[in-house]
Design a protein around this motif. Structure first.
Motif, PDB file in Angstrom:
ATOM      1  N   TRP A  43      -2.839  12.844 -16.456  1.00 33.98           N
ATOM      2  CA  TRP A  43      -1.649  12.120 -16.895  1.00 33.98           C
ATOM      3  C   TRP A  43      -0.397  12.593 -16.169  1.00 33.98           C
ATOM      4  O   TRP A  43       0.511  11.789 -15.888  1.00 33.98           O
ATOM      5  CB  TRP A  43      -1.468  12.238 -18.404  1.00 33.98           C
ATOM      6  N   GLU A  44      -0.315  13.864 -15.838  1.00 32.47           N
ATOM      7  CA  GLU A  44       0.822  14.352 -15.069  1.00 32.47           C
ATOM      8  C   GLU A  44       0.832  13.705 -13.674  1.00 32.47           C
ATOM      9  O   GLU A  44       1.899  13.343 -13.153  1.00 32.47           O
ATOM     10  CB  GLU A  44       0.772  15.879 -14.937  1.00 32.47           C
ATOM     11  N   PHE A  45      -0.354  13.553 -13.082  1.00 32.27           N
ATOM     12  CA  PHE A  45      -0.469  12.911 -11.771  1.00 32.27           C
ATOM     13  C   PHE A  45      -0.033  11.448 -11.855  1.00 32.27           C
ATOM     14  O   PHE A  45       0.762  10.973 -11.037  1.00 32.27           O
ATOM     15  CB  PHE A  45      -1.910  13.020 -11.287  1.00 32.27           C
ATOM     16  N   ILE A  46      -0.528  10.738 -12.866  1.00 31.30           N
ATOM     17  CA  ILE A  46      -0.147   9.331 -13.060  1.00 31.30           C
ATOM     18  C   ILE A  46       1.358   9.231 -13.310  1.00 31.30           C
ATOM     19  O   ILE A  46       2.039   8.338 -12.775  1.00 31.30           O
ATOM     20  CB  ILE A  46      -0.924   8.714 -14.238  1.00 31.30           C
ATOM     21  N   ARG A  47       1.893  10.131 -14.105  1.00 32.23           N
ATOM     22  CA  ARG A  47       3.316  10.094 -14.418  1.00 32.23           C
ATOM     23  C   ARG A  47       4.154  10.294 -13.154  1.00 32.23           C
ATOM     24  O   ARG A  47       5.177   9.631 -12.949  1.00 32.23           O
ATOM     25  CB  ARG A  47       3.648  11.166 -15.450  1.00 32.23           C
ATOM     26  N   GLY A  48       3.735  11.214 -12.286  1.00 35.18           N
ATOM     27  CA  GLY A  48       4.456  11.421 -11.036  1.00 35.18           C
ATOM     28  C   GLY A  48       4.427  10.189 -10.146  1.00 35.18           C
ATOM     29  O   GLY A  48       5.433   9.826  -9.535  1.00 35.18           O
ATOM     30  N   LEU A  49       3.282   9.529 -10.078  1.00 40.05           N
ATOM     31  CA  LEU A  49       3.173   8.313  -9.270  1.00 40.05           C
ATOM     32  C   LEU A  49       4.047   7.199  -9.839  1.00 40.05           C
ATOM     33  O   LEU A  49       4.725   6.475  -9.098  1.00 40.05           O
ATOM     34  CB  LEU A  49       1.715   7.868  -9.182  1.00 40.05           C
ATOM     35  N   ILE A  50       4.034   7.031 -11.159  1.00 36.17           N
ATOM     36  CA  ILE A  50       4.865   5.995 -11.779  1.00 36.17           C
ATOM     37  C   ILE A  50       6.344   6.322 -11.607  1.00 36.17           C
ATOM     38  O   ILE A  50       7.162   5.435 -11.316  1.00 36.17           O
ATOM     39  CB  ILE A  50       4.516   5.841 -13.279  1.00 36.17           C
ATOM     40  N   HIS A  51       6.704   7.586 -11.760  1.00 38.33           N
ATOM     41  CA  HIS A  51       8.110   7.970 -11.613  1.00 38.33           C
ATOM     42  C   HIS A  51       8.609   7.753 -10.183  1.00 38.33           C
ATOM     43  O   HIS A  51       9.815   7.595  -9.963  1.00 38.33           O
ATOM     44  CB  HIS A  51       8.307   9.425 -12.022  1.00 38.33           C
TER      45      HIS A  51
ATOM     46  N   TYR B 288       3.224  -2.211 -16.981  1.00 41.57           N
ATOM     47  CA  TYR B 288       3.467  -1.192 -15.965  1.00 41.57           C
ATOM     48  C   TYR B 288       3.058  -1.721 -14.595  1.00 41.57           C
ATOM     49  O   TYR B 288       2.039  -2.414 -14.462  1.00 41.57           O
ATOM     50  CB  TYR B 288       2.661   0.082 -16.250  1.00 41.57           C
ATOM     51  N   PHE B 289       3.858  -1.379 -13.592  1.00 39.12           N
ATOM     52  CA  PHE B 289       3.524  -1.699 -12.209  1.00 39.12           C
ATOM     53  C   PHE B 289       3.544  -0.425 -11.380  1.00 39.12           C
ATOM     54  O   PHE B 289       4.377   0.468 -11.595  1.00 39.12           O
ATOM     55  CB  PHE B 289       4.536  -2.686 -11.609  1.00 39.12           C
ATOM     56  N   PHE B 290       2.630  -0.366 -10.409  1.00 40.36           N
ATOM     57  CA  PHE B 290       2.654   0.677  -9.386  1.00 40.36           C
ATOM     58  C   PHE B 290       2.526  -0.020  -8.045  1.00 40.36           C
ATOM     59  O   PHE B 290       1.592  -0.795  -7.829  1.00 40.36           O
ATOM     60  CB  PHE B 290       1.511   1.689  -9.568  1.00 40.36           C
ATOM     61  N   THR B 291       3.473   0.239  -7.155  1.00 41.65           N
ATOM     62  CA  THR B 291       3.513  -0.443  -5.867  1.00 41.65           C
ATOM     63  C   THR B 291       3.517   0.571  -4.734  1.00 41.65           C
ATOM     64  O   THR B 291       4.424   1.420  -4.665  1.00 41.65           O
ATOM     65  CB  THR B 291       4.768  -1.335  -5.759  1.00 41.65           C
ATOM     66  N   ASN B 292       2.525   0.494  -3.870  1.00 45.40           N
ATOM     67  CA  ASN B 292       2.446   1.385  -2.716  1.00 45.40           C
ATOM     68  C   ASN B 292       1.621   0.704  -1.631  1.00 45.40           C
ATOM     69  O   ASN B 292       0.565   0.138  -1.936  1.00 45.40           O
ATOM     70  CB  ASN B 292       1.817   2.726  -3.118  1.00 45.40           C
ATOM     71  N   VAL B 293       2.086   0.754  -0.394  1.00 43.71           N
ATOM     72  CA  VAL B 293       1.386   0.048   0.682  1.00 43.71           C
ATOM     73  C   VAL B 293       0.176   0.821   1.200  1.00 43.71           C
ATOM     74  O   VAL B 293      -0.614   0.287   1.984  1.00 43.71           O
ATOM     75  CB  VAL B 293       2.342  -0.266   1.858  1.00 43.71           C
ATOM     76  N   SER B 294       0.009   2.074   0.783  1.00 45.59           N
ATOM     77  CA  SER B 294      -1.147   2.859   1.218  1.00 45.59           C
ATOM     78  C   SER B 294      -2.367   2.530   0.360  1.00 45.59           C
ATOM     79  O   SER B 294      -2.354   2.728  -0.858  1.00 45.59           O
ATOM     80  CB  SER B 294      -0.839   4.361   1.122  1.00 45.59           C
ATOM     81  N   ASP B 295      -3.417   2.042   0.990  1.00 48.93           N
ATOM     82  CA  ASP B 295      -4.657   1.766   0.267  1.00 48.93           C
ATOM     83  C   ASP B 295      -5.201   3.039  -0.386  1.00 48.93           C
ATOM     84  O   ASP B 295      -5.728   3.005  -1.503  1.00 48.93           O
ATOM     85  CB  ASP B 295      -5.712   1.195   1.218  1.00 48.93           C
ATOM     86  N   ASP B 296      -5.084   4.163   0.329  1.00 47.32           N
ATOM     87  CA  ASP B 296      -5.629   5.431  -0.179  1.00 47.32           C
ATOM     88  C   ASP B 296      -4.875   5.905  -1.422  1.00 47.32           C
ATOM     89  O   ASP B 296      -5.490   6.365  -2.393  1.00 47.32           O
ATOM     90  CB  ASP B 296      -5.562   6.508   0.908  1.00 47.32           C
ATOM     91  N   ILE B 297      -3.553   5.801  -1.399  1.00 43.93           N
ATOM     92  CA  ILE B 297      -2.768   6.267  -2.540  1.00 43.93           C
ATOM     93  C   ILE B 297      -2.994   5.356  -3.742  1.00 43.93           C
ATOM     94  O   ILE B 297      -3.121   5.827  -4.884  1.00 43.93           O
ATOM     95  CB  ILE B 297      -1.277   6.354  -2.170  1.00 43.93           C
ATOM     96  N   ARG B 298      -3.089   4.044  -3.512  1.00 42.61           N
ATOM     97  CA  ARG B 298      -3.394   3.144  -4.627  1.00 42.61           C
ATOM     98  C   ARG B 298      -4.761   3.455  -5.210  1.00 42.61           C
ATOM     99  O   ARG B 298      -4.967   3.403  -6.426  1.00 42.61           O
ATOM    100  CB  ARG B 298      -3.346   1.678  -4.178  1.00 42.61           C
ATOM    101  N   GLU B 299      -5.707   3.811  -4.360  1.00 39.45           N
ATOM    102  CA  GLU B 299      -7.045   4.140  -4.854  1.00 39.45           C
ATOM    103  C   GLU B 299      -7.028   5.431  -5.667  1.00 39.45           C
ATOM    104  O   GLU B 299      -7.724   5.533  -6.688  1.00 39.45           O
ATOM    105  CB  GLU B 299      -8.027   4.265  -3.689  1.00 39.45           C
ATOM    106  N   LEU B 300      -6.251   6.418  -5.243  1.00 42.54           N
ATOM    107  CA  LEU B 300      -6.114   7.645  -6.049  1.00 42.54           C
ATOM    108  C   LEU B 300      -5.551   7.307  -7.416  1.00 42.54           C
ATOM    109  O   LEU B 300      -5.983   7.857  -8.440  1.00 42.54           O
ATOM    110  CB  LEU B 300      -5.205   8.649  -5.328  1.00 42.54           C
TER     111      LEU B 300
END
Length: 260
Positions: A171-179, A205-217
């Motif tokens: 959850w800390e990882f997800i929170r950092g990505l969302i933040h 909630y939305f998460f937007t990133n052009v990196s396929d790898d980061i979206r997969e993480l």
């Protein structure tokens, strides 16, 4: 202050017959610094485990002492962060935070100070945002995803020592990505009920990133947490990850929440 491996590498190059000028150009270290190391052994004598607190540089590499904070900072870095060579020495970590979220900026500063071996972080004001910046020789050790070019143009994968941290503190990882690259919004739609058009609002909630790898993480971690997600394309590309189902939004609200 340069670490021991950096100094030894520079002095070894000089010992091979290279000129101070050529070694300086290759390493980015000033000729004056290299010359001082040739004539003064005190800096090398002082450096050691006490002067080199990086957990990854020890004889037996260790994980950061505060893995939960590291997991959060890793998410921030993968979203809106970068590591680059400093103007004179070491590396600088920068994480861009919008002025609209002062609480997020404070939390980012606290996380960087906790993980940075020097326990330092600075706020650099820019147009519409604050760059939380910190210098250290060890950012490439702590964030091995560092590399030349943009993150979406190179492979991004967690190292074997990083994955257990994310698994333990997802959850800390997800929170950092969302933040960094996400948001919580109120979406709306209309439905015809008994012949009358009614408007319905719901959080998303939305998460937007052009990196396929980061979206997969991001999505792999959501899967392990039982959060349902979908792709939303932009110009035909799946840059956006959406979390809209009521139960999943409730989980996100409990552990992430809106920016502040």
């Amino acid at each position: 202050m340069y670490d021991i491996p950096t100094r030894k590498r520079a002095l070894n190059l000089v010992a091979q017959g290279r000129s101070l000028n050529s070694v300086s150009k290759e390493t980015g270290i000033s000729r004056a610094a290299i010359r001082s190391w040739q004539t003064c052994i005190e800096p090398l004598r002082r450096a050691g485990p006490e002067a080199d607190p990086c957990c990854r540089c020890r004889a037996v590499p260790e994980t950061p002492a505060d893995p939960a904070t590291y997991s959060y900072l890793l998410g921030l870095y993968l979203g809106d962060g970068c590591v680059s060579r400093g103007p004179r020495t070491g590396y600088v970590l920068r994480i861009a935070c919008a002025d609209a979220w002062p609480g997020l900026i404070d939390e980012c500063v606290a996380a960087v100070r906790t993980i940075n071996p020097s326990n330092r972080a600075a706020r650099v004001q820019a147009a519409g945002c604050v760059a939380v910046a910190a210098y250290s020789h060890h950012w490439p050790c702590l964030f091995p995803q560092y590399g030349p070019g943009k993150k979406h143009e190179r492979k991004i994968a967690l190292e074997p020592w990083q994955q257990p941290i994310v698994d333990t503190h997802p959850w800390e990882f997800i929170r950092g990505l969302i933040h960094s690259d996400g948001c919580r919004i109120t979406n709306w739609t209309t439905r015809i009920v008994a012949g009358v058009k009614k408007r319905y609002e719901y959080p998303r909630y939305f998460f937007t990133n052009v990196s396929d790898d980061i979206r997969e993480l991001f999505t792999d971690t959501l899967d392990r947490l039982g959060v349902t997600w979908t792709h939303c394309t932009r110009d035909g590309n799946p840059y956006n990850i959406s979390v809209a189902r009521k139960a999943s939004v409730a989980l996100m609200d409990a552990h992430v929440g809106p920016k502040y």
